[in-house]
Every structure is written in structure tokens, then in C-alpha cells.
Design an enzyme around this catalytic site. Structure first.
Site, mmCIF file in Angstrom:
data_model
loop_
_atom_site.group_PDB
_atom_site.id
_atom_site.type_symbol
_atom_site.label_atom_id
_atom_site.label_comp_id
_atom_site.label_asym_id
_atom_site.label_seq_id
_atom_site.Cartn_x
_atom_site.Cartn_y
_atom_site.Cartn_z
ATOM 1 N N HIS A 33 33.368 197.432 72.785
ATOM 2 C CA HIS A 33 33.593 197.040 71.395
ATOM 3 C C HIS A 33 34.868 196.213 71.237
ATOM 4 O O HIS A 33 34.944 195.327 70.379
ATOM 5 C CB HIS A 33 33.665 198.285 70.507
ATOM 6 C CG HIS A 33 32.346 198.966 70.344
ATOM 7 N ND1 HIS A 33 31.259 198.337 69.792
ATOM 8 C CD2 HIS A 33 31.936 200.217 70.662
ATOM 9 C CE1 HIS A 33 30.227 199.173 69.774
ATOM 10 N NE2 HIS A 33 30.612 200.304 70.293
ATOM 11 N N CYS A 67 17.883 182.783 79.288
ATOM 12 C CA CYS A 67 18.492 183.553 78.197
ATOM 13 C C CYS A 67 19.701 184.366 78.664
ATOM 14 O O CYS A 67 20.246 185.152 77.899
ATOM 15 C CB CYS A 67 17.473 184.470 77.525
ATOM 16 S SG CYS A 67 16.761 185.725 78.600
#
Length: 557
Positions: free
Chosen positions: A180, A492
Site C-alpha cells: 500500500h 498486459c
């Protein structure tokens, strides 16, 4: 002057003062109770959530909502209270109970789940600090100057608690590339480096140069280093300005080839405020994040609600949905899967979903119902054999027939494809191209399997590069097979967003790429300034080189 190296985590440059985090401790007035500590933490997290919404947007502020919910969740707090009832001191009870909770997320030795365990430990640190008055101290320059923060580890709470105006970069010893804190650094637009083992060599107050793209840290730079950094900075700023000035609309190369740029998403909130006028669509919708960080499997109704938000946000643009991809570095505790010695080589991706048919069928039902009859694309992850694709396709068709019998409208041209993430799939591209509607190369996993190097192991991180000849050769083969057959193939993974590597992929024949939202304009700019024919000649030269270093030299990396 001294140079150090860590693992690049968030791109960007910084020239600022080094600030090394130090532990401090004050003596709280009287003995704090768990309830008082929790209340203080909730108030702190709520304030930081509001700050995060204002500075980095609602999506990036979600972690603080999660923290707030956890601080009020009996799942987290009741074990602490049970220890207290047994006579264990509050501080020790917090340590014991939350370490036990964190350990549950680490049983599979998974990097992804280790980072979820980090969230529990972040809350543990907050509670302990609230109980005893401890905390990390960051002595930012008193003149308001910029600082690069050096720390053993940082929590989102500590990061958002810093003054944004003075924060130039983050350098952390412990922490993952998808943690995070790294996500927040990217949202704040500052460079970040993780896995920095030379932390003890850093002295508070010295001037440092930080390059988030290479992971390089220079302490007390000499004039030559400063001059070189200045030139690099000027180039970086000029590039950013050119990207910002790029016209909206479709992306066409210098020799007239259309390149379709899409974005990767993990939830419907990743589409908030997004305009598609310069994008082809969503090239990778990772559905597994809906299944993670919760105690029970999402119901069919919950899945429909989330998928419907994505369909409606994307509208008529292209949408490729990847079915549930768990195993390896993404495990789901509530599925109670058997522990594997090497989960990356175990039951993951389509292997797992074909064994857990109920899980797969429920997701297929939810996707079709949420689509409300529109067409889209479905991609099966970690396919190794043609038999796996055929089984997955048959399951898809069976569920479609069941839903049509029930009166549910099913799109008439839903496309089924595969992720090419293993050497087995890449080497058999000539077999798959006859049966799949499209394919997408997931370079992150493909590289680790080609190089036999665990993505979560920093000791072998040097091998995890798309510049290695083996990786280039395998990608060139797969792209060539699909292009010759006229079947869509895209990239991707991270390689597609490397603006120094993308021209090589375009030279190989690639015309579809899906990247993170933050990289889309940079990739569009790169493609618009590339000539595919000239890059084909460079690709041919690269394919004849013997080492990754030689490839980097050819591409001026």
C-alpha cells in the site's frame, strides 16, 4: 560520494535531504486501555482518510477505510480481549493476538498475502504506539525543504501522516512492490525504492539523489553526479511535458500503424473519473481482488453488482475480463486450500478453477448476468495445455446454455481467450492460435517461469527482466504466430509499460497493449513516436544478442 541500489518500486526523480526514521517513546499519562487506544487510532485513521481523498483520490484512500473497519471488527479485537481476560498485559495481548492474525495470511509463503499480513501489523504498530506513546519520528527540514524518507518499513498511516509538500521520495528496507505504501507513492507522484539493504549507511541530513526507475540512491553526490542528475531531470521534465501535450484520440505510429492502448483494473473504482476518448478499453480486469481481503466468498449477487458497475463504466468500449486467478502469490484463506511447498508451481489459475468448478461456474453466471446481453471478452489465466482451455470453454458454454434456459440474455459474440504466462503456453502458440479468439501475454509471470526466478525473492530479482534474450525470443515467437494468423494478441504485463522496451514489441508486430491507468498516456506518446518498420530491424538485431546487458545497450537503457 557513495552509491547504493535497491529495488525500483515507483518511478520518478528526487534531489533532497535524507531523513532517517527514528523510534521515539513518550510516557503517556496513566495506563491506557485498549478501548482508548482503539478510539485514538480510529480518529487518526479517519483524519488520514480525509486527507488521502483530497490528495490522492478515493481509490487510494480505501486502505484507510479498511483500517477503520478492522479497528471496529470483533475479528481483530476479540482475541486481544480474550488474552486480557486471561491476565495477559494489554501490550502483550495486542502483540500476541495480531501476530497470530498476521500469521494466518502467511501460511502459503505468499508475497501477496505477506503484504496483507503487513496491514494487520500496521494496525498492531498503531495500537502499540497509542498504548505506550511510541512512534516513528521524521525530522523533516525546518526550512520546509524537500526530504527523502529512509526507513526499515513504513505504514500507510505513517506515509500519509507526513507533510506532502516536503515529501520527495521513499526508500524502504522492507516492503513489497505492490504494498500500500508503494501504491500511495505512485499516487503522490513521488519515487520509491524498496529492498534497500544499505539503510544503516545513510546519515540524516545529507544530500541524496534518488532514481525510482533504476533503484539507485546517491549520497553526498559530487558535482559530476549533480550535473548528470540535472540533465536527467531536464529530460524527464521535458518528456512529462510532451506527454501532457499529446493530442487526444486514437494512437498511430510514425508509419501509420494503429496501436490500441487499454488499461488494467482491479475493481470498478479504478474507472472513477476515467475518460475513454484516447483508450481502446480495459485490456485486463483482474477479478480476484473482489475475492481477497474478506472472510467469505462473494455471493453471486455481490459479484453481479460489482461486475455490472464495470460494464456500465466501460460502456461500448472493449472489455477483457480475466476469470479468478488465485494461487501462487494470491491465496484466499476462506477456501481452505491445501498448503503447497511451491505454490507458484502448484494449483493456481485455471488449474484451481477447473478443480473448484462451483467457484468458476458461479463467476461465469455472475459475469453473464451483469453483462445484460452485451458482448465482451473472457480470458482464462495460467493456461498451459489445450485441454485446459477446452475444458474451460466447455464449462463456459454449459453455463451459458443453463442461463439461456432460465431466460437470461447471453451476448452472441463473447470472445474466449487465454493468458500466455508460461513457457508451455508460449511454445504452443501455434496450437492455441487455432482455437482461441485472442491471447494476452502476462509478462510478469512469464518472465519468472522462463528464468526460474521467484518474483517475491529479492535475491534473484536481477534475473526478472524482460531484456533477457530468452524472454525476448519467446515473446517474439508468440507474437509472430498470432500476428501471422490474424488473431489478436496483446501484452498486459509490466513490459508493455516500459517505454524503452515497447518500441521493440511494436517491431515484433504487437498492436495491442494494456497498462496501468497512470502509464497510459506515456505509452500512447511512445507508440506515436515509434516507427514499426525500423523497430523490426532493431528487434531482429536484439534477437541475435547473447546477454541482457547487450540488449539494454542496444536499446539505450
Amino acid at each position: 560520494m557513495r552509491k547504493f541500489k535497491g529495488i525500483p518500486a515507483a518511478a520518478g526523480l528526487a534531489c533532497a535531504t535524507a531523513v532517517v526514521a527514528r523510534r521515539t517513546k513518550s510516557i503517556p499519562a496513566g495506563r491506557r486501555t485498549l478501548e482508548a487506544a482503539v478510539d485514538d487510532c480510529v480518529t487518526q485513521v479517519h483524519g488520514l482518510r480525509e486527507k488521502a481523498i483530497a490528495s490522492v483520490g478515493g481509490k487510494n484512500a480505501e486502505i484507510f477505510s479498511v483500517y477503520e473497519a478492522l479497528l471496529n471488527d470483533p475479528y481483530l479485537l476479540e482475541p486481544i480481549r480474550r488474552y486480557e481476560e486471561e491476565g495477559v498485559a494489554t501490550m502483550a495481548a495486542v502483540e500476541l493476538a495480531l501476530e497470530e492474525r498476521a500469521a494466518l495470511f502467511e501460511q502459503a509463503s505468499s508475497e501477496y498475502m505477506k503484504q496483507r499480513a503487513d496491514d494487520i501489523r500496521s494496525l498492531k504498530t498503531m495500537l502499540l504506539d497509542a498504548l505506550d506513546g511510541g512512534g516513528e519520528e521524521f525530522c523533516l527540514p525546518q526550512d520546509g525543504g524537500k526530504a527523502v524518507i529512509f526507513a526499515e518499513e513504513l505504514t500507510p498511516v505513517q506515509t500519509m501522516g507526513l507533510n506532502d509538500a516536503q515529501l520527495a521520495g521513499l526508500v524502504i528496507r522492507h516492503g513489497g512492490l505492490t504494498s500500500h505504501v508503494v501504491i500511495l507513492a505512485k499516487a503522490l507522484g513521488i519515487p520509491a525504492v524498496v529492498g534497500f539493504e544499505a539503510l544503516d549507511e545513510i546519515v540524516d541530513g545529507v544530500q541524496v539523489l534518488l532514481d525510482g526507475e533504476t533503484g539507485e540512491v546517491v549520497c553526498e553526490p559530487n558535482q559530476a553526479a549533480l550535473d548528470a542528475f540535472g540533465r536527467h531531470w531536464a529530460e524527464y521534465e521535458a518528456f512529462q511535458s510532451r506527454v501532457a501535450a499529446l493530442p487526444k484520440g486514437s494512437c498511430v505510429t510514425l508509419d501509420g500503424q494503429t496501436v490500441r492502448v487499454s488499461i488494467n483494473i482491479g475493481s470498478s473504482t479504478d474507472l472513477d473519473g476515467l475518460e475513454f476518448h484516447s483508450l481502446h478499453g480495459v485490456g485486463l480486469y483482474r477479478t480476484e481482488f473482489l475475492f481477497c481481503e474478506r472472510e467469505t466468498e462473494p455471493s453471486e449477487a455481490e459479484q453481479i453488482e460489482e461486475y455490472r458497475r464495470v460494464f456500465r463504466a466501460v460502456g461500448e468500449h472493449d472489455l477483457i475480463v480475466r476469470t479468478l486467478d488465485i494461487g501462487g502469490d494470491k491465496t484466499i484463506p476462506y477456501l481452505d486450500l491445501p498448503k503447497e511447498e511451491n505454490p507458484f508451481l502448484g494449483c493456481r489459475g485455471i488449474r484451481l478453477c477447473l478443480k473448484q468448478q462451483t467457484l468458476l461456474r458461479r463467476q461465469i453466471r455472475a459475469l453473464i448476468k451483469a453483462s445484460e446481453g452485451r458482448n465482451f471478452s473472457v480470458m482464462f489465466p495460467m493456461v498451459d495445455t489445450l485441454e485446459e482451455f477446452r475444458q474451460a470453454k466447455e464449462t463456459w458454454n454449459e453455463v451459458c446454455r443453463e442461463l439461456q434456459t432460465e431466460g437470461t440474455e447471453v451476448g452472441g459474440a463473447i470472445r474466449l481467450g487465454i493468458m500466455i504466462e508460461t513457457p508451455a503456453a508460449a511454445l504452443c502458440a501455434d496450437l492455441f492460435v487455432r482455437e482461441v479468439d485472442f491471447a494476452s501475454i502476462g509478462t510478469n509471470d512469464l518472465i519468472q517461469y522462463i528464468m526460474a526466478a521467484d518474483r517475491g525473492n529479492s535475491a534473484v530479482s536481477a534475473l526478472l527482466t524482460h531484456y533477457e534474450p530468452a524472454v525476448i525470443r519467446m515473446m517474439n515467437y508468440a507474437i509472430g504466430v498470432f500476428c501471422k494468423a490474424g488473431v489478436k494478441i496483446s501484452v498486459c504485463g509490466e513490459a508493455g509499460s516500459d517505454v524503452k522496451f515497447l518500441p521493440l514489441l511494436l517491431g515484433m508486430g504487437l498492436r495491442d497493449v494494456s497498462v496501468s491507468r497512470s502509464m497510459a498516456d506515456k505509452v500512447r506518446y511512445c507508440a506515436a513516436n515509434t516507427g514499426c518498420k525500423s523497430q523490426r530491424r532493431i528487434a531482429d538485431r536484439a534477437l541475435g544478442l547473447a546477454t541482457g546487458s547487450e540488449v539494454c545497450s542496444l536499446l539505450n537503457v
